[in-house]
Enzyme design. Structure first.
Site, PDB file in Angstrom:
ATOM      1  N   GLY A 177       0.855  -1.265  -0.036  1.00  0.00           N
ATOM      2  CA  GLY A 177       0.048  -0.017   0.114  1.00  0.00           C
ATOM      3  C   GLY A 177       0.708   1.369   0.059  1.00  0.00           C
ATOM      4  O   GLY A 177       0.509   2.175  -0.625  1.00  0.00           O
ATOM      5  N   CYS A 178       1.795   1.280   0.867  1.00  0.00           N
ATOM      6  CA  CYS A 178       2.917   2.553   0.939  1.00  0.00           C
ATOM      7  C   CYS A 178       3.610   2.816  -0.400  1.00  0.00           C
ATOM      8  O   CYS A 178       3.836   3.830  -0.845  1.00  0.00           O
ATOM      9  CB  CYS A 178       3.763   2.346   2.201  1.00  0.00           C
ATOM     10  SG  CYS A 178       3.122   2.043   3.636  1.00  0.00           S
TER      11      CYS A 178
END
Length: 155
Positions: free
Chosen positions: A42-43
């Site tokens: 996600g990051c």
């Protein structure tokens, strides 16, 4: 408009491109986003999203910085691996995380842990004008871009 009243702390933090004091950033618009950890799916999606749009944010007079508790070295590895074009702040002591109130209890594999809740803040002339909490990484950079354009039309 944001109901939160968060100011920019007058303090210097280490980044992938030297040191930064958010209170001294000269850009009219400043976007500060918090994310849990370098090199996680996600990051990475979020950082690559902001990096891909960096030229457009620059054209709108906006500076973007990402913040996590990772070390500058981890940030540099993340930046090189993903060809990121945005500056990443290392907030190992959670000073910015506490200031922006982004450390929340999370559930990781059935365990309760304290971690960074993905959050983004837009400042105009050093005043908070929009905040996002519990952000979903996919499409977030595009959402911030659209909101920034709307905010600029209304100023």
């Amino acid at each position: 408009m944001s109901s939160e009243n968060i100011s920019l702390p007058n303090q210097t933090f280490p980044t992938t491109q030297g040191e930064i004091n958010l209170a001294d950033v000269s850009a009219e618009w400043l976007i500060v986003y918090f994310y849990p950890k370098d090199s996680t799916p996600g990051c990475t999606t979020q950082a690559v999203g902001f990096s891909c749009l960096k030229d457009q944010f620059d054209a709108l007079g906006a500076t973007i910085v990402g913040v996590s508790r990772d070390s500058v070295k981890a940030h540099q590895n993340f930046t090189e691996k993903q060809a990121l074009t945005i500056d990443l702040i290392s907030d190992k002591d959670e000073i910015l995380c506490q200031h922006f109130d982004v450390i929340k209890e999370k559930n990781m594999y059935g365990k309760k842990v304290m971690g960074i809740e993905r959050s983004t803040f837009i400042f105009h002339n050093k005043k908070l004008v929009k905040s996002y909490r519990k952000v979903k990484a996919a499409g977030h950079a595009e959402q911030v871009m659209e909101d920034l354009k709307t905010l600029q039309q209304n100023n």
